[in-house]
Design an enzyme around this catalytic site. Structure first.
Site, short mmCIF file in Angstrom:
data_model
loop_
_atom_site.label_atom_id
_atom_site.label_comp_id
_atom_site.label_asym_id
_atom_site.label_seq_id
_atom_site.Cartn_x
_atom_site.Cartn_y
_atom_site.Cartn_z
N ASP A 1 -14.43 -20.07 -9.30
CA ASP A 1 -14.94 -20.11 -9.86
C ASP A 1 -16.05 -21.27 -8.62
O ASP A 1 -15.86 -21.36 -7.86
CB ASP A 1 -15.28 -22.16 -10.99
CG ASP A 1 -14.41 -23.13 -10.27
OD1 ASP A 1 -13.27 -22.99 -8.99
OD2 ASP A 1 -14.68 -24.40 -10.80
N GLU B 1 -11.87 -25.93 -10.06
CA GLU B 1 -11.41 -26.22 -8.68
C GLU B 1 -12.91 -27.01 -8.03
O GLU B 1 -12.58 -28.54 -8.37
CB GLU B 1 -11.30 -25.40 -7.62
CG GLU B 1 -10.68 -26.21 -6.01
CD GLU B 1 -11.97 -26.92 -4.70
OE1 GLU B 1 -11.89 -27.77 -4.80
OE2 GLU B 1 -13.28 -26.11 -5.79
N1 BES Z 1 -13.65 -25.91 -0.80
C1 BES Z 1 -14.37 -27.01 -1.29
C2 BES Z 1 -13.91 -28.23 0.02
C3 BES Z 1 -13.84 -27.91 1.06
C4 BES Z 1 -15.49 -28.03 2.10
C5 BES Z 1 -13.28 -28.73 2.22
C6 BES Z 1 -15.95 -27.88 3.47
C7 BES Z 1 -13.67 -28.64 3.40
C8 BES Z 1 -14.91 -28.67 4.13
C9 BES Z 1 -14.58 -27.27 -2.20
O1 BES Z 1 -14.15 -26.33 -2.85
C10 BES Z 1 -14.75 -28.11 -2.78
O2 BES Z 1 -15.87 -28.67 -2.85
N2 BES Z 1 -14.05 -29.48 -3.40
C11 BES Z 1 -14.95 -30.98 -3.74
C12 BES Z 1 -13.34 -31.48 -4.36
C13 BES Z 1 -13.14 -31.29 -5.94
C14 BES Z 1 -12.49 -31.93 -6.92
C15 BES Z 1 -14.87 -31.39 -7.02
C16 BES Z 1 -15.29 -31.51 -3.08
O3 BES Z 1 -15.19 -31.65 -2.06
O4 BES Z 1 -15.86 -32.58 -3.25
MN MN Z 2 -13.83 -24.73 -2.52
MN MN Z 3 -16.63 -26.23 -3.47
#
Ligand code: BES
Ligand code: MN
Ligand code: MN
Length: 474
Positions: free
Chosen positions: A107, A171
């Site tokens: 996603d 995610e």
């Molecule tokens: N891949 C990201 C997280 C990420 C990005 C970790 C760059 C380290 C470096 C992930 O898809 C993401 O965006 N996570 C969200 C949290 C989620 C609960 C919506 C975030 O970090 O905002």
């Molecule tokens: Mn991600």
């Molecule tokens: Mn992300």
């Protein structure tokens, strides 16, 4: 001795060199198809946050399942959940060999504001060696490297380890239904390590491995004033303006040192030793380049900490969106009945997201003046994690990167969150290796998200080496 047209290495009968050569040759011969397939995947608008795209999300899951099957995975299944489906597949070559569970997400974040994209978000376009599309790096480009590396291993020297794939579709909206799936499928998901490519590295010249992720507490606040929008001339000055109250309340959440003012907020924060901080700050980081890339005159943040520390080891509080009153064309004179904001807090070890949400809620209600009523609605959360650097899996990842990049990776702390990592530890007792190949400047969640073709191909080259070393070192 065979003829290796793409080799600049001396071919001898060293088995290790042969493996490397087989990997390089297979990538060279198949790279156009590897790219075409990724482009096909990127054309699906699998926006998990928007119910309008539910069918597209489901179609993406089917595509991923088909590709896993075509690559050689067994027991491939699109598993329905109360939300978007989870794609599962596996290849067990030998029950005595170690098992790697690959996690990723198909996603993507909504692409808006659309007008800021140079080319449409779901029409992948290559410019200057980079693939521009929503999800190019986060996480379609990154998890698809694992599907292609899996195919490569099966077509060349075979799988050194058993592999299980779990690619989810929620995610970006907090993985609400993944917890249930994991706890209901403990046996099926049994593995020795979780391998995730969904983080960043410093650069191709300075490869790195993230060894920690921040947690997340996310709330929506609403400040309610009068029972209806009012004429700002007739009532303005005599009735509290919720937008002004909200702005003041939010502004009070940081002090003059950009320290968060919520009582108890830092209570559980693990402080790093001077040595640890020194090591963290040794990572190559060019502040001028950073400012230039972002178009800012100066950085900002908590006093006493470097930029790397501010995003890596310190908790933060952000406003993600704020609205209220009239925001359309022209001027409308109105005193809004209410104003709202979406606020997130990034958490570090040992903070707990439920506890932080609770203390935020209490604090925010307590600082509200009696001229308005305030409500705080919690959204999803997630716990911070630190991944071990003394494990077999970390050593395997480090060795794999050293072999393919010619340089050992630097351990770094990532600023983002992947809440599922803490869940894997809790539910399955499995630690994670964060072997990401993206760059912080890849515009994740921003317009013009991109992924370098070079990083994509380097990832496909590195992943089989991880499996090889993980098996050898286990
Ligand atoms: N891949 C990201 C997280 C990420 C990005 C970790 C760059 C380290 C470096 C992930 O898809 C993401 O965006 N996570 C969200 C949290 C989620 C609960 C919506 C975030 O970090 O905002
Ligand atoms: Mn991600
Ligand atoms: Mn992300």
């Amino acid at each position: 001795m065979g003829f290796y047209p793409f080799s600049n290495q001396i071919i001898n009968f060293d088995d290790k060199l042969f493996v490397m050569q087989n990997i390089k040759n297979y990538i060279e011969q198949n790279k156009q198809r590897f790219l075409d397939e990724l482009f096909e995947l990127l054309r699906f608008p699998s926006i998990s946050a928007d119910p309008k795209y539910k069918e597209d999300v489901a179609r993406t899951a089917t595509f991923v399942a088909d590709k896993l099957r075509a690559a050689g995975a067994d027991k491939v299944e699109v598993c329905p959940t109360a939300g978007h489906p989870i794609v599962y597949g596996e290849k067990i070559v030998d029950p005595n060999k170690p098992t790697v569970l690959v996690y990723g997400h198909y996603d993507v974040q909504p692409p808006d504001p659309l007008e800021l994209w140079k080319t449409p978000p779901f029409e992948p376009t290559v410019r200057d060696g980079k693939i521009y599309a929503r999800g190019a790096c986060d996480d379609k480009g990154q998890f698809y490297m694992h599907v292609k590396a899996f195919e490569l291993m099966l077509q060349t020297d075979g799988l050194p380890c058993n592999i299980k794939f779990m690619i989810e579709g929620e995610e970006e909206v907090g993985s609400d239904n993944l917890g249930v799936f994991v706890s209901e499928n403990k046996e099926r998901l049994k593995a020795d390590v979780v391998l995730i490519s969904d983080t960043s590295m410093i650069s191709l010249e300075n490869p790195s491995l993230e060894t920690g992720l921040r947690g997340l507490s996310y709330v929506e606040v609403e400040v309610q004033g009068p029972n209806r929008d009012l004429h700002s001339g007739v009532y303005g000055g005599a009735v509290a303006n919720p937008a002004i109250i909200l702005a003041k309340m939010i502004a009070s959440l940081h002090d003059e040192n950009n320290h968060i003012t919520i009582p108890g907020f830092y209570d559980d924060v693990v402080t790093l030793s001077e040595e640890e901080r020194e090591a963290l700050n040794k990572a190559p980081f060019d502040i001028e380049e950073y400012k230039e890339d972002l178009g800012i005159e100066n950085v900002w943040g908590e006093k006493g900490y470097t930029t790397l520390e501010r995003t890596g080891i310190r908790p933060t509080l952000e406003v993600n969106g704020i609205w209220g009153g009239y925001t359309g064309e022209g001027a409308k004179t109105v005193l809004p009945a209410k104003a709202s904001a979406k606020i997130s807090m990034r958490l570090v070890p040992n903070q707990n997201s439920n506890k932080i949400t609770e203390i935020f809620k209490n604090h925010f209600k307590r600082i509200a003046p009696d001229t308005v009523t305030v409500s705080v609605k919690p959204h999803h959360g997630g716990e911070p994690v630190v991944t071990p650097t003394d494990s077999v899996a970390y050593r395997a990842a480090s060795k794999a990167i050293e072999k393919s990049f010619g340089k050992a990776p630097i351990p770094t702390r990532g600023g983002g969150s992947i809440p599922i990592v803490a869940l894997f530890e809790q539910e399955l007792g499995i630690k994670t290796v964060l072997m990401g190949f993206g760059l912080d400047s890849d515009n994740l969640h921003s317009p013009n998200e991109k992924y370098d073709i070079a990083n994509y191909l380097k990832g496909i080259e590195t992943i089989p080496l991880f499996h090889k070393y993980f098996n050898e070192l286990s």
